[in-house]
Each structure stands twice: as C-alpha cells, then as structure tokens.
Scaffold this motif. Structure first.
Motif, PDB file in Angstrom:
ATOM      1  N   GLU A  30       0.833  -1.211   0.000  1.00 36.28           N
ATOM      2  CA  GLU A  30       0.000   0.000   0.000  1.00 36.28           C
ATOM      3  C   GLU A  30       0.860   1.251   0.000  1.00 36.28           C
ATOM      4  O   GLU A  30       0.531   2.251  -0.651  1.00 36.28           O
ATOM      5  CB  GLU A  30      -0.920  -0.009   1.217  1.00 36.28           C
ATOM      6  CG  GLU A  30      -1.966  -1.119   1.181  1.00 36.28           C
ATOM      7  CD  GLU A  30      -2.837  -1.114   2.425  1.00 36.28           C
ATOM      8  OE1 GLU A  30      -2.553  -0.288   3.325  1.00 36.28           O
ATOM      9  OE2 GLU A  30      -3.782  -1.919   2.491  1.00 36.28           O
ATOM     10  N   SER A  31       1.989   1.181   0.740  1.00 37.24           N
ATOM     11  CA  SER A  31       2.885   2.336   0.778  1.00 37.24           C
ATOM     12  C   SER A  31       3.467   2.626  -0.598  1.00 37.24           C
ATOM     13  O   SER A  31       3.596   3.787  -1.007  1.00 37.24           O
ATOM     14  CB  SER A  31       4.005   2.085   1.788  1.00 37.24           C
ATOM     15  OG  SER A  31       4.923   3.151   1.801  1.00 37.24           O
ATOM     16  N   ALA A  32       3.812   1.548  -1.339  1.00 34.24           N
ATOM     17  CA  ALA A  32       4.339   1.752  -2.690  1.00 34.24           C
ATOM     18  C   ALA A  32       3.299   2.410  -3.589  1.00 34.24           C
ATOM     19  O   ALA A  32       3.602   3.318  -4.371  1.00 34.24           O
ATOM     20  CB  ALA A  32       4.783   0.410  -3.273  1.00 34.24           C
ATOM     21  N   LYS A  33       2.040   1.952  -3.456  1.00 34.01           N
ATOM     22  CA  LYS A  33       0.973   2.559  -4.255  1.00 34.01           C
ATOM     23  C   LYS A  33       0.797   4.031  -3.890  1.00 34.01           C
ATOM     24  O   LYS A  33       0.623   4.891  -4.762  1.00 34.01           O
ATOM     25  CB  LYS A  33      -0.333   1.801  -4.038  1.00 34.01           C
ATOM     26  CG  LYS A  33      -0.326   0.379  -4.592  1.00 34.01           C
ATOM     27  CD  LYS A  33      -1.659  -0.301  -4.331  1.00 34.01           C
ATOM     28  CE  LYS A  33      -1.670  -1.731  -4.872  1.00 34.01           C
ATOM     29  NZ  LYS A  33      -2.956  -2.417  -4.604  1.00 34.01           N
ATOM     30  N   LEU A  34       0.826   4.301  -2.577  1.00 34.24           N
ATOM     31  CA  LEU A  34       0.656   5.687  -2.141  1.00 34.24           C
ATOM     32  C   LEU A  34       1.806   6.567  -2.613  1.00 34.24           C
ATOM     33  O   LEU A  34       1.598   7.719  -3.014  1.00 34.24           O
ATOM     34  CB  LEU A  34       0.547   5.741  -0.611  1.00 34.24           C
ATOM     35  CG  LEU A  34      -0.747   5.171  -0.016  1.00 34.24           C
ATOM     36  CD1 LEU A  34      -0.673   5.164   1.507  1.00 34.24           C
ATOM     37  CD2 LEU A  34      -1.954   5.986  -0.472  1.00 34.24           C
ATOM     38  N   ARG A  35       3.038   6.013  -2.567  1.00 36.64           N
ATOM     39  CA  ARG A  35       4.177   6.795  -3.055  1.00 36.64           C
ATOM     40  C   ARG A  35       4.031   7.107  -4.537  1.00 36.64           C
ATOM     41  O   ARG A  35       4.357   8.216  -4.991  1.00 36.64           O
ATOM     42  CB  ARG A  35       5.481   6.026  -2.798  1.00 36.64           C
ATOM     43  CG  ARG A  35       5.957   6.099  -1.355  1.00 36.64           C
ATOM     44  CD  ARG A  35       7.410   5.668  -1.250  1.00 36.64           C
ATOM     45  NE  ARG A  35       7.573   4.266  -1.621  1.00 36.64           N
ATOM     46  CZ  ARG A  35       7.501   3.254  -0.779  1.00 36.64           C
ATOM     47  NH1 ARG A  35       7.252   3.489   0.508  1.00 36.64           N
ATOM     48  NH2 ARG A  35       7.685   2.016  -1.192  1.00 36.64           N
ATOM     49  N   LYS A  36       3.507   6.127  -5.279  1.00 36.62           N
ATOM     50  CA  LYS A  36       3.296   6.349  -6.705  1.00 36.62           C
ATOM     51  C   LYS A  36       2.260   7.445  -6.934  1.00 36.62           C
ATOM     52  O   LYS A  36       2.432   8.326  -7.787  1.00 36.62           O
ATOM     53  CB  LYS A  36       2.847   5.042  -7.358  1.00 36.62           C
ATOM     54  CG  LYS A  36       2.753   5.110  -8.871  1.00 36.62           C
ATOM     55  CD  LYS A  36       2.405   3.744  -9.446  1.00 36.62           C
ATOM     56  CE  LYS A  36       2.316   3.815 -10.975  1.00 36.62           C
ATOM     57  NZ  LYS A  36       1.962   2.489 -11.554  1.00 36.62           N
ATOM     58  N   ARG A  37       1.176   7.399  -6.140  1.00 42.84           N
ATOM     59  CA  ARG A  37       0.140   8.429  -6.265  1.00 42.84           C
ATOM     60  C   ARG A  37       0.676   9.797  -5.861  1.00 42.84           C
ATOM     61  O   ARG A  37       0.345  10.821  -6.467  1.00 42.84           O
ATOM     62  CB  ARG A  37      -1.063   8.057  -5.399  1.00 42.84           C
ATOM     63  CG  ARG A  37      -1.831   6.847  -5.913  1.00 42.84           C
ATOM     64  CD  ARG A  37      -2.930   6.437  -4.957  1.00 42.84           C
ATOM     65  NE  ARG A  37      -3.881   7.515  -4.754  1.00 42.84           N
ATOM     66  CZ  ARG A  37      -4.899   7.447  -3.902  1.00 42.84           C
ATOM     67  NH1 ARG A  37      -5.076   6.348  -3.170  1.00 42.84           N
ATOM     68  NH2 ARG A  37      -5.727   8.453  -3.781  1.00 42.84           N
ATOM     69  N   VAL A  38       1.513   9.805  -4.813  1.00 44.55           N
ATOM     70  CA  VAL A  38       2.091  11.081  -4.370  1.00 44.55           C
ATOM     71  C   VAL A  38       2.989  11.666  -5.450  1.00 44.55           C
ATOM     72  O   VAL A  38       2.974  12.876  -5.723  1.00 44.55           O
ATOM     73  CB  VAL A  38       2.863  10.878  -3.053  1.00 44.55           C
ATOM     74  CG1 VAL A  38       3.709  12.107  -2.729  1.00 44.55           C
ATOM     75  CG2 VAL A  38       1.896  10.600  -1.913  1.00 44.55           C
ATOM     76  N   LYS A  39       3.789  10.800  -6.087  1.00 41.33           N
ATOM     77  CA  LYS A  39       4.657  11.289  -7.160  1.00 41.33           C
ATOM     78  C   LYS A  39       3.843  11.855  -8.312  1.00 41.33           C
ATOM     79  O   LYS A  39       4.178  12.901  -8.881  1.00 41.33           O
ATOM     80  CB  LYS A  39       5.546  10.149  -7.657  1.00 41.33           C
ATOM     81  CG  LYS A  39       6.645   9.756  -6.677  1.00 41.33           C
ATOM     82  CD  LYS A  39       7.512   8.649  -7.257  1.00 41.33           C
ATOM     83  CE  LYS A  39       8.623   8.264  -6.281  1.00 41.33           C
ATOM     84  NZ  LYS A  39       9.465   7.160  -6.815  1.00 41.33           N
ATOM     85  N   LEU A  40       2.738  11.147  -8.654  1.00 41.30           N
ATOM     86  CA  LEU A  40       1.880  11.641  -9.731  1.00 41.30           C
ATOM     87  C   LEU A  40       1.253  12.980  -9.351  1.00 41.30           C
ATOM     88  O   LEU A  40       1.199  13.915 -10.170  1.00 41.30           O
ATOM     89  CB  LEU A  40       0.787  10.608 -10.032  1.00 41.30           C
ATOM     90  CG  LEU A  40      -0.200  10.968 -11.153  1.00 41.30           C
ATOM     91  CD1 LEU A  40       0.545  11.159 -12.472  1.00 41.30           C
ATOM     92  CD2 LEU A  40      -1.270   9.888 -11.291  1.00 41.30           C
TER      93      LEU A  40
END
Length: 427
Positions: free
Chosen positions: A183-193
């Motif tokens: 979930e953290s990886a997904k959130l980091r990806k969303r944050v980067k976007l």
C-alpha cells in the motif's frame, strides 16, 4: 540436565535436601556460569537474553568474523555450539557472552539475589511473566545457585511456548508489514503523480503571472505616457476646471440660502393664511351682525314713519314667557336687550357675572332662569363655567355668545328657541 540439584524431586523438596537447608545463615554458593548450565538451555538463553546486534559486537570483540551473507540463524547456532565447546577461542567467547549477560541483566540478577527458596524464585518468575519482562528474569533464574531441575524445566517450557507465540505473532506482523509496504508503494506512486501534476500547474501559474506582469507593466507605461501628454498639452484645462468647481460651490451656497429663506417664507405664509381664515370668520360674523342691525334699523325707521311698533326679526322669536338670564356684558346695553326680549314674549334677568352682584345672587338668578345667555368676550371666566355646570346639572339651556352685541343676542335667542340642546361653542 544434572547440573541442577535434585532433578527428580518436586519444588517444595528440592531446597530442603540441599546443603543450605540446615543453616539458613550459611552463605549461598556462587551463581552459575553459562558453561555450568546444561547445554540444552543454551539455545533459549542466547536467543532470548541477547540480541543479534549484541552477538555481532561480542564476535568482533573476540576477534572472530563471519562470512559475508551469513544469516542470523547461522550466527545463533554458532554461539550455541561455542558455549559448550572445549576450544580455547570458544571458551574465551563463552566468557564474553557470560559477562555480557550479567552486565545486561544486572538489575534482574540483583532482584533475585536474596531469594533462597524455589518458591520465592517461582513467585518472582510469575510476576515477570505477568509484566512481560522475560530476558532478564530468565537469565537470573537459570544462573541462580538454588535453581532446581523441575523449576528450570518449567521456566524453559514457558519461554519455549512464548517463542512459538511470538513467532506466530511475528508471522502475522510480517504479513501485515508486506501488505502495508504494498500500500505504501501505491501511495508513493500516487504522491509522485500528484507532485508532478502540481508542478505542472505551478509552472502554468508562473507563466500566467509572468504574462500578466508584462501586461501590467505595459499598461503602467501607457498610463504614465498619457499623464505626461495631458500635463504638456492641456495645462489650462485644470485651472478652468478649478474655477468651475469654485463657481459651482458658490452657486450651491446661494441655493442653500435661498432654500432657507423660502422655508421661512412658507412658515410665514401658513401663519398668514391661518390669520386670514380667522379674520374671514370674524368678517362673516360682523357681516351677520351688520345685516341684523340693518334689518332692525329699517324696521325701526319704518315704524317711526308709519307710527307703528317695530316687530321684524324678534317677531319671529317666541320665548313663550321664558325667563332669560343675561350673564355679563355691558350694562348700558341692558335696556335694549330687555326691550328685545320683551318683544319676543320673554322676561329679561340681567347679572353682571360677579363684578357687583355676588355669587349668591348668581345662584338665585340661575334658579329663576329658563335660558342662560353668556357673552364670552365680556364676562368672568369663573362665572361662565359655574353657570354652564349648573345649567348642565339642572337641564337648563346654556348658550355662549361670541360678543356682547345685539346681533349675537338675537342669534342666541333664535338658537335657544329652535333647540333644547346646550351648546359649548359660542353662537
């Protein structure tokens, strides 16, 4: 596991048969070293009472080194085997481990030091289990000089089961950790976007601000240029405008003064109109009196020419023998009033309103009169009010007259004979 005393006896008997049972004051023997304890306990002691980081430090301190890529399990197994080895290097490592155990868990060792019975040790251990403090009490128990085999087996079994429970909990934690990492990886990806989009919008905003700044600078330059042109081409217009403003202010002051004068004149006009209305009423009244006097005069002249008595206006009035009290007025007119009232078939009763005649005479005259005439311009105010009240109480006709003239008398007689209602307005 013969290192502990009386391995086949229960806890209550293990200490009674020891060398310390006969004399409680005898000094306790020294605490057990790690190599004095059965090697079957070494695995739980190393794994429970020392961390992997501490083991690495001890390994370095002993001058040893593991191969790169060695796992924690391999390091743990090496230390467990070294604790019971006869190799001098391993013995040196065992002494370092024993010293580290005593130093790390010195507080727990001190709290267990004065216990001389297995029951006391068991009581301390149960408190440690309740509080969740396992490493220090576990080493203090196994290294205690009066530790017996049954108690050691029980303590070792509880630590063994706790390791299983901890392993299951760790497995669940690891699973949850992996889920959280995903979930953290997904959130980091969303944050980067989101950061990328924000930077794009920020860049667009900066471009708009720069464009608007250029437009604003151009507008300011154009405005400044227009100001300069206005200052150089039409210098006289500002002076003319100032003069016009001053003229306008003067005219406004004049308008305010004229408006104030007009307001005062309107107030005066309303007052004059009111006075005119009053004068018109008085003129109308005087015209009526003059007309009545003219009729009376013509009738008198006609009577003198023909040698007959004059009965014109008053002949229309029939008092039917009523007694008329005339309150106030001028005494020199009383004979004429008496003559007129006599011609109208009435009886004239004069009273000066309290000037010479007293109040008792006024009451007597009012009691005799049927009609009371009161000229309001020539009578005492108190006498007029008293007569009005008595007439109202006794049901007699009270007629106030506008003046003490003959025409007012005739109109009062006409009103008195035409109605029986007492009026409050002068006739």
């Amino acid at each position: 596991m013969e290192i502990f005393d009386q391995p086949n006896k229960p806890l209550s008997e293990s200490f009674e048969d020891s060398a310390f049972a006969t004399n409680s004051a005898t000094r306790l023997p020294r605490r057990r070293k790690l190599w004095d304890i059965d090697k079957g306990y070494h695995c739980s002691i190393i794994g429970t009472c020392l961390s992997v980081a501490t083991l690495c430090k001890l390994l370095t301190k002993a001058g040893m080194q593991f191969e790169s890529g060695a796992t924690d399990y391999e390091m743990h197994g090496f230390f467990v085997r070294a604790m019971s080895s006869k190799n001098p290097a391993d013995k040196r490592l065992a002494r370092l481990v024993n010293k580290a155990l005593d130093k790390t868990h010195a507080k727990s060792i001190a709290s267990y030091h004065n216990e001389i019975t297995s029951e006391g040790l068991l009581h301390h251990w149960e408190q440690a289990i309740s509080s969740g403090d396992i490493p220090g009490p576990y080493w203090a128990m196994l290294s205690h000089p009066v530790m017996c085999e049954p108690l050691a087996t029980r303590v070792h079994g509880e630590v063994h089961m706790l390791s299983h429970i901890s392993g299951a909990a760790n497995h669940a934690d690891i699973k949850r950790l992996r889920t959280l990492e995903t979930e953290s990886a997904k959130l980091r990806k969303r944050v980067k976007l989101a950061e990328y989009k924000f930077r794009q919008r920020l860049m667009g905003r900066d471009e708009k601000i720069a464009t608007m700044g250029k437009c604003l600078a151009a507008e300011r330059a154009a405005y400044k240029k227009l100001q300069q042109q206005a200052a150089t081409t039409v210098p006289g217009r500002s002076q003319k405008f100032t003069r016009l403003q001053m003229s306008l202010a003067d005219e406004q002051r004049k308008v305010r003064r004229v408006s104030a004068v007009t307001d005062r004149q309107q107030v005066e006009l309303r007052r004059l109109r009111k006075d005119c209305d009053i004068l018109a009423q008085q003129i109308e009244q005087r015209d009526g009196e003059c007309q009545a006097l003219e009729l009376q005069l013509l009738a008198t002249l006609d009577a003198l020419e023909n040698g007959t008595s004059s009965r014109t206006t008053e002949s229309k009035i029939n008092l039917s023998g009523s007694r008329v009290l005339y309150l106030g007025g001028r005494k020199n007119m009383y004979p004429f009033f008496k003559n007129i009232i006599s011609r109208c078939n009435g009886e004239f009763i004069p009273h000066d309103g309290g000037v010479e005649n007293g109040t008792r005479q006024l009451h007597g005259a009012l009691s005799k009169a049927d009609i009371v005439l009161c000229p309001v311009d020539c009578v005492s105010h108190g006498a007029c009010l008293k007569a009005k009240k008595i007439c109202s109480d006794c049901g007699k006709r009270f007629v106030p007259l506008r003046s003490s003239g003959m025409s007012s008398l005739i109109r009062g007689l006409e009103h008195a004979t035409s109605t029986t209602i007492t009026t409050s307005k002068p006739i």
